[in-house]
Every structure is written in structure tokens, then in C-alpha cells.
Design an enzyme around this catalytic site. Structure first.
Site, short mmCIF file in Angstrom:
data_model
loop_
_atom_site.label_atom_id
_atom_site.label_comp_id
_atom_site.label_asym_id
_atom_site.label_seq_id
_atom_site.Cartn_x
_atom_site.Cartn_y
_atom_site.Cartn_z
N GLU A 151 -22.41 -7.81 -22.44
CA GLU A 151 -23.42 -7.72 -21.40
C GLU A 151 -22.85 -8.18 -20.06
O GLU A 151 -22.23 -9.23 -19.98
CB GLU A 151 -24.59 -8.62 -21.80
CG GLU A 151 -25.89 -8.29 -21.14
CD GLU A 151 -26.67 -7.19 -21.86
OE1 GLU A 151 -26.12 -6.59 -22.84
OE2 GLU A 151 -27.81 -6.91 -21.45
N CYS A 210 -59.07 20.98 -12.77
CA CYS A 210 -59.48 22.39 -12.78
C CYS A 210 -60.94 22.60 -13.19
O CYS A 210 -61.43 23.72 -13.14
CB CYS A 210 -58.57 23.22 -13.69
SG CYS A 210 -58.82 22.91 -15.45
N GLU A 222 -27.90 -15.68 -31.54
CA GLU A 222 -27.31 -15.85 -30.21
C GLU A 222 -28.34 -15.46 -29.15
O GLU A 222 -29.21 -14.64 -29.42
CB GLU A 222 -26.08 -14.95 -30.06
CG GLU A 222 -26.46 -13.48 -30.07
CD GLU A 222 -25.30 -12.52 -30.30
OE1 GLU A 222 -24.56 -12.30 -29.35
OE2 GLU A 222 -25.18 -12.00 -31.42
N ARG A 248 -23.99 2.00 -21.00
CA ARG A 248 -24.63 2.45 -22.21
C ARG A 248 -25.14 3.88 -22.10
O ARG A 248 -25.01 4.67 -23.02
CB ARG A 248 -25.79 1.50 -22.52
CG ARG A 248 -26.41 1.71 -23.85
CD ARG A 248 -27.50 0.67 -24.05
NE ARG A 248 -28.26 0.93 -25.22
CZ ARG A 248 -28.96 2.01 -25.47
NH1 ARG A 248 -28.99 2.95 -24.62
NH2 ARG A 248 -29.61 2.16 -26.56
N LYS A 300 -30.10 -13.50 -26.20
CA LYS A 300 -30.03 -12.11 -25.75
C LYS A 300 -29.98 -12.12 -24.23
O LYS A 300 -30.96 -12.44 -23.57
CB LYS A 300 -31.26 -11.34 -26.24
CG LYS A 300 -31.22 -9.87 -25.91
CD LYS A 300 -32.39 -9.15 -26.57
CE LYS A 300 -32.22 -7.65 -26.51
NZ LYS A 300 -32.10 -7.12 -25.15
N ASP A 345 0.81 -1.22 0.00
CA ASP A 345 0.00 0.00 0.00
C ASP A 345 0.84 1.27 0.00
O ASP A 345 0.52 2.24 -0.69
CB ASP A 345 -0.93 0.01 1.22
CG ASP A 345 -2.06 -0.99 1.04
OD1 ASP A 345 -2.85 -1.17 1.99
OD2 ASP A 345 -2.15 -1.59 -0.05
N ALA A 346 1.93 1.27 0.78
CA ALA A 346 2.76 2.48 0.87
C ALA A 346 3.36 2.82 -0.49
O ALA A 346 3.36 3.97 -0.91
CB ALA A 346 3.86 2.27 1.90
N CYS A 360 -55.19 25.75 -15.51
CA CYS A 360 -55.23 24.43 -14.90
C CYS A 360 -53.94 24.21 -14.10
O CYS A 360 -52.85 24.24 -14.66
CB CYS A 360 -55.36 23.35 -15.97
SG CYS A 360 -55.35 21.68 -15.30
N SER A 385 -29.34 0.50 -29.77
CA SER A 385 -30.21 -0.52 -29.22
C SER A 385 -30.69 -1.38 -30.39
O SER A 385 -30.28 -1.15 -31.52
CB SER A 385 -31.36 0.10 -28.45
OG SER A 385 -31.97 1.10 -29.20
N LEU A 386 -31.52 -2.35 -30.11
CA LEU A 386 -31.96 -3.26 -31.17
C LEU A 386 -33.44 -3.11 -31.44
O LEU A 386 -34.23 -2.88 -30.54
CB LEU A 386 -31.67 -4.71 -30.77
CG LEU A 386 -30.22 -5.14 -30.73
CD1 LEU A 386 -30.10 -6.56 -30.20
CD2 LEU A 386 -29.59 -5.03 -32.11
N CYS A 446 -62.05 18.41 -16.85
CA CYS A 446 -60.74 18.15 -16.24
C CYS A 446 -60.89 17.94 -14.74
O CYS A 446 -61.45 18.79 -14.05
CB CYS A 446 -59.81 19.33 -16.52
SG CYS A 446 -58.26 19.22 -15.64
N ASP A 453 0.71 4.22 -2.76
CA ASP A 453 0.41 5.63 -2.47
C ASP A 453 1.51 6.55 -2.97
O ASP A 453 1.25 7.63 -3.50
CB ASP A 453 0.20 5.83 -0.97
CG ASP A 453 -1.15 5.28 -0.54
OD1 ASP A 453 -1.34 5.04 0.66
OD2 ASP A 453 -2.01 5.09 -1.42
N TYR A 506 -20.14 -9.55 -27.25
CA TYR A 506 -20.87 -9.90 -28.47
C TYR A 506 -20.78 -8.85 -29.57
O TYR A 506 -21.36 -9.01 -30.65
CB TYR A 506 -22.34 -10.19 -28.16
CG TYR A 506 -23.06 -9.09 -27.43
CD1 TYR A 506 -23.34 -7.88 -28.05
CD2 TYR A 506 -23.47 -9.26 -26.10
CE1 TYR A 506 -24.01 -6.87 -27.38
CE2 TYR A 506 -24.14 -8.26 -25.42
CZ TYR A 506 -24.40 -7.06 -26.07
OH TYR A 506 -25.04 -6.07 -25.40
#
Length: 709
Positions: free
Chosen positions: A184, A432, A126, A149, A128, A43-44, A453, A92-93, A429, A47, A236
Site C-alpha cells: 500500500e 415521460c 495486521e 491495481r 489495513k 544530463d548529456a 421515455c 480485493s478483500l 414516471c 541523453d 504485505y
DNA sequence: GTGCCTCGAGTTCC
DNA sequence: CTCGAGGCAC
């Protein structure tokens, strides 16, 4: 070792070499520490190396590396992750649910490529994986960055966490100098169970499903926690590459495996749709025994040359599709139907459900879309789900569309009680009391109250402070709502935000005494508001929240008008449907009569106009910085775009060309200087050839204007 | 008029 | 993410 005196005497070249060495040494140390539990240095020493690195960086700030160790593991835990802009967008697909969708997918590709039905077209198939996608960047074989992503263009820097995943190699021998590997991150069923048992024992929260567990584990601010979580990774795909991984998808995947990545063993080649569908059934049958979650099968065109020709739509490639498994369904009943009022006044019905688990998540609300959907019809009056209506108290079938949005699929009419009554959609509505009307041909009923409204006013304010609009830190949707309802410091319209500080001062600075507020938070909020007084034109136009004007259209308008006075003058002068101002609006590519009318109305309707004026009086609108077009290679040329463009939308192409001083026309004539033709160009390309107009493709165009792909 | 392709708006849960 | 609809090419 390099001490302080050495650093002081260093030349820039020496410093660069030293930084490179330190980056490598520290990265190796990190990798060893996080993945193998076997530190290579103590560690020393670690650092000390880190301090040296910081000292050199302090003296030569311009030499700081993108993979600087001071930004990585061991650095003090910062709030949130850094942002990373992907060198190549993470797409994206497109989704498919039926066999017909797959047949159409293959047919679309053949048509686009101009292939005969008899000619061969190979695919890969393949599973998913249901996890979260990750992009890994290697430079000279060394892992330098890992990013989620995000929205596809910008993700989060999770490098330190990714280094703790044993499936992700720290170093790849024989890799291209620049290599982005995509895949993934997921958690196996067994590991998920074990983790939950451990969480339970430690009194920590249980994860609902492996996907959430994987996502939660990867997004830990402390990499040591990620390290203790059993994450895995399948590669992939890829992003930027300095040279290719192969000629086909299959070759490239094989190459990734050779380089040390895990690749999915159920990836196969298929030569027609029948084989794709057979593999789909095969994987579906094996689904329960795989040991990890999958939600479908992905098909890709095998030939990478063809992939390149097919290219991308705005967010999805044309050469791949995800064949999803049927969504998981659950049964529950509707306790109530409530109406929400949106920013445009749209009345949206929501079903309050008896909570039920669907796909690993407890769902208690589901959208009912609109009036017609409840009545069992679609927007054109055609029956859906057999034409059954939806009622309070009904037992219903719920699924999560795209595994996210809960929806009502069907109603079990046999379980209806004798006193069941059809739902009456309100004609006024609920917020309102104004009339709620449905325009001819519209599927949505809208509140006519406008800014009167309260629901519309609040939603408009929320839109105003949203990310793509003013994005004021510390003033999110919750705060806006609280201020809207505050008697003393009320914010009823956007302009009120900018008078908040003065009003609070006049009110004896009471803000800091509110619950959850203090000196510091009040001060921060005021500073954040001040910061946004200077606002780019495109953000302002988007923030106005005019119907049909989203982020994209706001950019087009800002591009066209360049500054606020020009925009305001035209809209003030324009008449609905006629006149030179109207014609100018209509001449903008991407603006049609509906959007133009919405713009004109918002500048002529007195309430909305005065609200806009009060707001703009508080602001300094930053005009669009127009590049100097002198010396632009296309200045003064008349350009026409035709066919499909892949790197940009037609509207973007036009906007860019105009920024560079070119005129963009819609059709080819004798005055045309240049035709940019994408695939599928038809009559225009022919006409250009007849007239002797120069024709180039999209890549040549980008090269011409100095934007390399 | 038809058939893409994109964008805008609204939605849920973590 | 999905739906509907706007805008554009043919």
C-alpha cells in the site's frame, strides 16, 4: 560507448546484450536521480545513452525490452499512463463488520478444509492501511515495473513514479528472479499537513485527506512532482514469484523485510478468533496515534499451503478478510428527494443533502435505494432502522458505505417539524409521464414508457457507448446526451450514431462549428465511429442493453452462438417458455428462464426489434473466432465439472471446453469421458468412481487443455 | 426448498 | 461498493 557505426554492424545477439546493459545503466541513473537527488551521470551522458538505446531499438524492433528505457522516466510526458496486465490478478478483500462475521469466517475455512474444531488454525492480523495498492515487479532483483491495481486484472504503469518512493527499493539482493511485491502506498498525517501548508503557500489546491493526496501524487504524469511528495509504502503481499518467500504468511513478510521493504510493525500471529478480535481492539485503541490512516484490520490464514487449498472466489481470496472499523458518520438534513430514471426504467430516489463532510469528502447526495427504503422497510416488508420513514426536511445520519457510497443510516424523528409529511413515491414516471409499475415481488418501480421515455433512451445510449460496449472515443456519456438533445444532428437510438457523418455532411458539415468543436475534433469523432463499425459479437450483445444481460452473459451467449445470424435466428424463432429454440437458450449454462424471456421479448417487441435491425444494418459483426478443434486434446469428449472451481467460473469452464470441441454435461453417466472435480465435490465424484470414469482436478484439466496456471 | 456464489444494475465523488 | 436476484448444487 557504442556509436552509430557500431550499431549498424551489430549482430542481433550483440544488440540484445547492449540493450540489456543500457536498460540497467539508465535505470540506475534514474533511480539515483529521482530518489537520492544525486545524479550518477550528467544530463548529456544520460541523453546520449538514451539515444543509443533508441537507435538500437529502431534497428532491432523485435528486441525492444518490456522495461525499455524509452518508455520510462525522461521520456516525453505522454497523455495518460500505459496499461499493465497483472501477471496475477490483484484481488480485493471480503469485508467483515462484526465479531460474528469473523467467527463465521473462521468456521467457513474449517468447513472448506475439513478441519476439526479442535485442530489448530493459525492466522496473521495486521492493520489495513488506507492508501492505494501497488504491485511492484522485480526481475533478477531489479525493479522493472510498478502498476496500480486498476480493475484487478489491468492497472496503470506508474513505474517512473514508484521509483521516487524511498520505501521502494530499486534493487533487492537475494530476491527470486521473478518477484512481484504488493503493498500500500500512503501518506503519513504529518507529511499530509506539511504538504497542504506548502500547497497553500504556492496557491495550489488543498487535498481533502491523506488518501487522496497519496493517490493524486502517485498518479502524476510528471514523476518529478511525485518525487516532491512524501509517499511511503508498506509491503504485505505478493503476486508472481519464481520461488516462494516462505512456508507461512509470517515467514514471507519477514522475508520481504529482509529484502528491504517496509512491513507493518503491528503484524502479529494469532491462533484463534479470540486473539484476532483482541488484536482488533488493540489496533482500534492505537488508531489515533499511529500517524497514518487505517480503516480496519486484515486477517489471513498463516499457512501458505492452506491458502493455496482455499484458493479464490471471483474477486476475493477465501483465506483472508478485512475487519473494518465502523464507518464515520455525519449529520445533515434532506433538502429534497429527487427521482432518477435508469436505463431499465428503474425509478431511483436520491436525497439532496445540505453538504456535509463525511470521511474527508463533502457529500451532497445520498442514495435512497427504492420506495421501500424510504418507507422504512426492506424488500420483504421487514422494518429497517426501527421502521422509520425518510422525509424531505428530516435530519439524518449519513455514512459512506465501503467508504464510498453515501447512504442514509437513520432519521432523527425528534427533530421533525409539525408540518412534516411522509414522502409519496411517484406512480408515474417524472420524465415521460408513463405509468410506473412495481411487479409482484420486485423492490423496484419501473417506468413503462420504454424507448418513448427520454430518460431511458438516453441511459440506453450511454450504456451503448460505454467502455465494455462500443467504447467510441470522443463519444462519452456527456456527448451522447448533448447529441440526444440536438435538433439537427440528433442521436435518438444507436443506429443514429453510425449515420452521424452522412447526416452532418448533408447538413453542410455544421458539427465543426459547434461550441468546443473544430475541423479536427469532428473528423476524429467520425473516424472513431467508423472504427467501431466492425464490432465483436459479444460487445454487440452487451451493448443492446437487454435486461439481465450484462458483460458476462453477453460473453456466454456469443460463445454459444458464435455469429450474429445464429443468435438472431434463434431469438426470432423462440417462443416464450416453449419450443426447440427456447430449449436451446435454456441449455446454455448461465442462462435461465428470466434472462431467456428478456432476450426473446427484446426481439419480439416491435420497437426494440426494429431499433436492433437498424443498428445491425450499419455494422459488420465479427464472429467469435473459434479455435480449430482438430488436434484439441478434448475434442469429442463428454466432460462434467463438479465441486468449486478456482481459476475460472463454471460458466467459463464450460465455454472454454466447448470452444475446444468438448461436450459439457450436467451429470455423470456412462457416456461421460472425464470428470473435473474441484474441492467439495460430492455425489458426482462417487458416481464417477463407481462407473470407472476418469477423474481429474482443476489444475490437471488446465494442464490438459494447455492453459498453465 | 435452501444456501451458496456471481452477476447485473444503480449509486457517489474525485 | 451494495443490494437484490438469477442460477446452480445439494
Amino acid at each position: 560507448m557504442t556509436d552509430a557505426k557500431h550499431i549498424a554492424a551489430m549482430t542481433e545477439a550483440e544488440a540484445a546484450i547492449a540493450l540489456a546493459g543500457l536498460a540497467k545503466q539508465l535505470a540506475e541513473a534514474n533511480a539515483a536521480y529521482h530518489t537520492d537527488d544525486a545524479p550518477v551521470i550528467d544530463d548529456a551522458t544520460y541523453d546520449a545513452l538514451k539515444q543509443q538505446n533508441a537507435a538500437i531499438e529502431a534497428r532491432f524492433p523485435n528486441l525492444k525490452r518490456s522495461d525499455s528505457p524509452s518508455d520510462q522516466v525522461g521520456a516525453p510526458i505522454s497523455e495518460g499512463f500505459g496499461k499493465v496486465t497483472h501477471a496475477q490478478r490483484m484481488m480485493s478483500l471480503d469485508n467483515a463488520f462484526t465479531d460474528e462475521d469473523i467467527v463465521e469466517f473462521a468456521a467457513r475455512i474449517r468447513k472448506f478444509l475439513g478441519l476439526l474444531d479442535s485442530s489448530r488454525l493459525d492466522f496473521t492480523a495486521e492493520p489495513k492501511i488506507d492508501g492505494l495498492s501497488l504491485s511492484l515487479r522485480y526481475e533478477n532483483g531489479q525493479l522493472v515495473q510498478a502498476a496500480t491495481r486498476g480493475d484487478g486484472a489491468v492497472g496503470e504503469n506508474v513505474t517512473a513514479n514508484a521509483r521516487t518512493i524511498s520505501d521502494i527499493p530499486e534493487f533487492c539482493k537475494d530476491a527470486p528472479e521473478i518477484m512481484e511485491v504488493r503493498g500500500e502506498v500512503y501518506m503519513s498525517h504529518d507529511d499530509f499537513q506539511t504538504l497542504n501548508v506548502r500547497q497553500n503557500k504556492n496557491g495550489d489546491k488543498q487535498f481533502a485527506n491523506p488518501r487522496n493526496a497519496a493517490a493524486g501524487s502517485l498518479r502524476q504524469l510528471d514523476a518529478n512532482i511525485t518525487k516532491s511528495r512524501p509517499l511511503r509504502f508498506f509491503a504485505y503481499s505478493w503476486g508472481e514469484l519464481s520461488h516462494s518467500l516462505g512456508k507461512t504468511q509470517k515467514e514471507a513478510i519477514k522475508r520481504l523485510k529482509y529484502l528491504g521493504f517496509s512491513t507493518n510493525p503491528l503484524t502479529i500471529g494469532c491462533s484463534d478468533t479470540a486473539e484476532l478480535l483482541a488484536h482488533y481492539r488493540d489496533i482500534e485503541a492505537k488508531r489515533a496515534t499511529l500517524g497514518y490512516d487505517i480503516d480496519g484490520v486484515v486477517y489471513k490464514v498463516n499457512d501458505l499451503g492452506l491458502q493455496a487449498r482455499l484458493g479464490f472466489r471471483s474477486t476475493t481470496p477465501r483465506w483472508a478478510i478485512a475487519h473494518k472499523f465502523p464507518a464515520e458518520i455525519a449529520h445533515t438534513f434532506i433538502e429534497a428527494i429527487e427521482i432518477q430514471v435508469g436505463r431499465t426504467g428503474a425509478l431511483s430516489p436520491v436525497a439532496r443533502l445540505k453538504p456535509v463532510t463525511v470521511g474527508g469528502v463533502v457529500v451532497s447526495n445520498a442514495t435512497l435505494h427504492n420506495e421501500d427504503y424510504i418507507a422504512g422497510r426492506d424488500g420483504k416488508g421487514q422494518p429497517i432502522r426501527g421502521g422509520r420513514d425518510i422525509r424531505v426536511g428530516d435530519w439524518v445520519e449519513i455514512y459512506r458505505a465501503g467508504d464510498v457510497i453515501p447512504k442514509v443510516r437513520d432519521v432523527d424523528v425528534s427533530k421533525r417539524g409539525p408540518d412534516s409529511q411522509a414522502y409519496t413515491f411517484p406512480k408515474i414516471c417524472p420524465e415521460c409521464g408513463s405509468d410506473a409499475v412495481r411487479e409482484e415481488g420486485d423492490s423496484v418501480r419501473r417506468c413503462t414508457g420504454g424507448l418513448i421515455c427520454p430518460a431511458q433512451a438516453v441511459e440506453k445510449l450511454k450504456h451503448f457507448v460505454s467502455r465494455a460496449a462500443f467504447d467510441i472515443e470522443g463519444l462519452g456519456s456527456k456527448q451522447v446526451e448533448a447529441f440526444f438533445n440536438d435538433d439537427q444532428l440528433s442521436i435518438r437510438e444507436p443506429a443514429d450514431i453510425f449515420s452521424l457523418a452522412t447526416r452532418d455532411a448533408a447538413n453542410n458539415s455544421k458539427l465543426k462549428n459547434r461550441d468546443g468543436w473544430g475541423d479536427k475534433s469532428a473528423e476524429n469523432l467520425f473516424a472513431a465511429i467508423e472504427e467501431k463499425r466492425r464490432i465483436p459479437l459479444n460487445r454487440l450483445i452487451f451493448a443492446l442493453g437487454i435486461r439481465h444481460v450484462g458483460e458476462n452473459s453477453a460473453n456466454l451467449l456469443a460463445n454459444h452462438f458464435a455469429n450474429w445470424p445464429a443468435f438472431e435466428t434463434i431469438l426470432t424463432g423462440a417462443q416464450n417458455g416453449t419450443g426447440t429454440e427456447w430449449d436451446e437458450l435454456m441449455s446454455i449454462d448461465g442462462v435461465g428462464s428470466v434472462m431467456a424471456a428478456a432476450l426473446v421479448n427484446s426481439f419480439h417487441q416491435s420497437n426494440s426489434r426494429s431499433s436492433i435491425d437498424r443498428l445491425v444494418a450499419e455494422l459488420e459483426v465479427i464472429p467469435l473466432s473459434r479455435a480449430d478443434t482438430t488436434g484439441s486434446p478434448v475434442a469429442g469428449l463428454t466432460v462434467v465439472f463438479t465441486g468449486s472451481l478456482e481459476q475460472m467460473t463454471r460458466a467459463e469452464a464450460k465455454a472454454t471446453a466447448e470452444t475446444l470441441g468438448a461436450k459439457v454435461a450436467g451429470s455423470v453417466s456412462a457416456k461421460t469421458d472425464l470428470l473435473v472435480a474441484g474441492p467439495g465435490a460430492g455425489s458426482k465424484a462417487k458416481k464417477a468412481a463407481d462407473l470407472g470414469v476418469k477423474v481429474i482436478d482443476e489444475a490437471e484439466w488446465l494442464a490438459l487443455i494447455g492453459r498453465n496456471t
